[in-house]
Scaffold this motif. Sequence first.
Motif, PDB file in Angstrom:
ATOM      1  N   TYR A  11       4.242 -14.227  -6.904  1.00 26.12           N
ATOM      2  CA  TYR A  11       3.792 -13.699  -5.617  1.00 26.12           C
ATOM      3  C   TYR A  11       2.590 -12.795  -5.853  1.00 26.12           C
ATOM      4  N   THR A  12       1.606 -12.914  -4.982  1.00 24.25           N
ATOM      5  CA  THR A  12       0.432 -12.057  -5.034  1.00 24.25           C
ATOM      6  C   THR A  12       0.429 -11.187  -3.789  1.00 24.25           C
ATOM      7  N   ILE A  13       0.358  -9.879  -4.010  1.00 27.25           N
ATOM      8  CA  ILE A  13       0.354  -8.919  -2.909  1.00 27.25           C
ATOM      9  C   ILE A  13      -1.089  -8.687  -2.500  1.00 27.25           C
ATOM     10  N   GLY A  14      -1.401  -8.976  -1.237  1.00 26.09           N
ATOM     11  CA  GLY A  14      -2.757  -8.813  -0.734  1.00 26.09           C
ATOM     12  C   GLY A  14      -2.934  -7.518   0.037  1.00 26.09           C
ATOM     13  N   ARG A  15      -4.057  -7.409   0.724  1.00 23.58           N
ATOM     14  CA  ARG A  15      -4.405  -6.201   1.461  1.00 23.58           C
ATOM     15  C   ARG A  15      -4.266  -6.433   2.962  1.00 23.58           C
ATOM     16  N   LEU A  16      -3.634  -5.483   3.621  1.00 23.22           N
ATOM     17  CA  LEU A  16      -3.612  -5.458   5.081  1.00 23.22           C
ATOM     18  C   LEU A  16      -4.969  -4.955   5.544  1.00 23.22           C
ATOM     19  N   ASN A  17      -5.473  -5.482   6.657  1.00 25.98           N
ATOM     20  CA  ASN A  17      -6.719  -4.927   7.186  1.00 25.98           C
ATOM     21  C   ASN A  17      -6.426  -3.537   7.764  1.00 25.98           C
ATOM     22  N   ALA A  18      -7.466  -2.790   8.044  1.00 25.59           N
ATOM     23  CA  ALA A  18      -7.303  -1.391   8.466  1.00 25.59           C
ATOM     24  C   ALA A  18      -6.449  -1.251   9.718  1.00 25.59           C
ATOM     25  N   LEU A  19      -6.630  -2.127  10.686  1.00 25.27           N
ATOM     26  CA  LEU A  19      -5.853  -2.044  11.918  1.00 25.27           C
ATOM     27  C   LEU A  19      -4.371  -2.339  11.656  1.00 25.27           C
ATOM     28  N   TYR A  89       8.115  -6.729  13.128  1.00 26.56           N
ATOM     29  CA  TYR A  89       6.683  -6.483  13.019  1.00 26.56           C
ATOM     30  C   TYR A  89       6.312  -6.142  11.570  1.00 26.56           C
ATOM     31  N   ILE A  90       7.039  -5.195  10.985  1.00 27.57           N
ATOM     32  CA  ILE A  90       6.765  -4.777   9.609  1.00 27.57           C
ATOM     33  C   ILE A  90       6.925  -5.968   8.656  1.00 27.57           C
ATOM     34  N   THR A  91       8.003  -6.709   8.826  1.00 27.59           N
ATOM     35  CA  THR A  91       8.268  -7.851   7.946  1.00 27.59           C
ATOM     36  C   THR A  91       7.157  -8.887   8.032  1.00 27.59           C
ATOM     37  N   TYR A  92       6.841  -9.325   9.233  1.00 28.34           N
ATOM     38  CA  TYR A  92       5.839 -10.374   9.390  1.00 28.34           C
ATOM     39  C   TYR A  92       4.444  -9.917   8.963  1.00 28.34           C
ATOM     40  N   LYS A  93       4.071  -8.693   9.293  1.00 28.59           N
ATOM     41  CA  LYS A  93       2.748  -8.191   8.893  1.00 28.59           C
ATOM     42  C   LYS A  93       2.643  -8.084   7.383  1.00 28.59           C
ATOM     43  N   CYS A  94       3.687  -7.523   6.764  1.00 25.32           N
ATOM     44  CA  CYS A  94       3.643  -7.364   5.306  1.00 25.32           C
ATOM     45  C   CYS A  94       3.629  -8.714   4.605  1.00 25.32           C
ATOM     46  N   LEU A  95       4.490  -9.626   5.037  1.00 26.63           N
ATOM     47  CA  LEU A  95       4.546 -10.930   4.378  1.00 26.63           C
ATOM     48  C   LEU A  95       3.307 -11.784   4.654  1.00 26.63           C
ATOM     49  N   ILE A 125       8.115  -6.697   0.835  1.00 27.02           N
ATOM     50  CA  ILE A 125       7.717  -5.733   1.869  1.00 27.02           C
ATOM     51  C   ILE A 125       7.415  -4.383   1.232  1.00 27.02           C
ATOM     52  N   ILE A 126       8.288  -3.941   0.343  1.00 27.89           N
ATOM     53  CA  ILE A 126       8.085  -2.657  -0.331  1.00 27.89           C
ATOM     54  C   ILE A 126       6.803  -2.678  -1.152  1.00 27.89           C
ATOM     55  N   ALA A 127       6.546  -3.782  -1.838  1.00 28.86           N
ATOM     56  CA  ALA A 127       5.328  -3.899  -2.644  1.00 28.86           C
ATOM     57  C   ALA A 127       4.079  -3.827  -1.774  1.00 28.86           C
ATOM     58  N   VAL A 128       4.113  -4.480  -0.609  1.00 26.16           N
ATOM     59  CA  VAL A 128       2.963  -4.435   0.306  1.00 26.16           C
ATOM     60  C   VAL A 128       2.756  -3.015   0.826  1.00 26.16           C
ATOM     61  N   ILE A 129       3.830  -2.354   1.223  1.00 29.46           N
ATOM     62  CA  ILE A 129       3.720  -0.980   1.723  1.00 29.46           C
ATOM     63  C   ILE A 129       3.178  -0.064   0.636  1.00 29.46           C
ATOM     64  N   ARG A 130       3.710  -0.218  -0.575  1.00 32.09           N
ATOM     65  CA  ARG A 130       3.249   0.624  -1.683  1.00 32.09           C
ATOM     66  C   ARG A 130       1.769   0.382  -1.972  1.00 32.09           C
ATOM     67  N   ALA A 131       1.369  -0.884  -2.042  1.00 27.05           N
ATOM     68  CA  ALA A 131      -0.017  -1.220  -2.373  1.00 27.05           C
ATOM     69  C   ALA A 131      -0.991  -0.803  -1.279  1.00 27.05           C
ATOM     70  N   ASN A 132      -0.571  -0.897  -0.027  1.00 31.16           N
ATOM     71  CA  ASN A 132      -1.477  -0.652   1.093  1.00 31.16           C
ATOM     72  C   ASN A 132      -1.374   0.747   1.686  1.00 31.16           C
ATOM     73  N   LEU A 133      -0.183   1.350   1.629  1.00 33.82           N
ATOM     74  CA  LEU A 133       0.025   2.622   2.317  1.00 33.82           C
ATOM     75  C   LEU A 133       0.580   3.720   1.422  1.00 33.82           C
ATOM     76  N   GLY A 134       0.903   3.411   0.181  1.00 32.50           N
ATOM     77  CA  GLY A 134       1.536   4.375  -0.709  1.00 32.50           C
ATOM     78  C   GLY A 134       0.769   5.671  -0.849  1.00 32.50           C
ATOM     79  N   ASN A 135      -0.541   5.586  -1.098  1.00 31.54           N
ATOM     80  CA  ASN A 135      -1.356   6.799  -1.248  1.00 31.54           C
ATOM     81  C   ASN A 135      -1.421   7.589   0.055  1.00 31.54           C
ATOM     82  N   PHE A 136      -1.520   6.886   1.163  1.00 31.90           N
ATOM     83  CA  PHE A 136      -1.583   7.537   2.471  1.00 31.90           C
ATOM     84  C   PHE A 136      -0.284   8.283   2.765  1.00 31.90           C
TER      85      PHE A 136
END
Length: 152
Positions: A11-19, A89-95, A125-136
Amino acid sequence: MENLMINGHEYTIGRLNALDQLHVSRKIAPIAPTIMPIISEIAKGDLDETLKAIEAGDDAEIAELEPLTEALMPLMEAFANMPEDDVNYITYKCLSVVKRNGAVVCRGQSIMFDDMEMGQILPLIIAVIRANLGNFIQGLRMKASSIKAAQA
């Protein structure tokens, strides 16, 4: 980008856009304090290694994962208390930013692989949140702690 191996699939974890980052962070804001322990535990070690240990079922390795297990419980309780629409929402956006062996995992509100189970979906989901929002999230938590300390 981060790569994970789960149940023999890469699996490759990508980036969510800013919105999407804004909206996912808005949805998880009530559970952010609950999410941080698991993000911290996963950040201490390689998520891929953690998942391998769980899959292997080695009691000694699983015993070392006790802090991760303890961190997961409040997260599951927080998800259980969230409205279903927010969890979806969280599930579908992250996946939607995850690829499995190069193919998109989720389009719209459809998970593209019938063999995926919660044991794969939640770590993703956790990996996406960590990669995209962890620092925030970590920054917000540190800011809140410093404001509390200043008021005391």
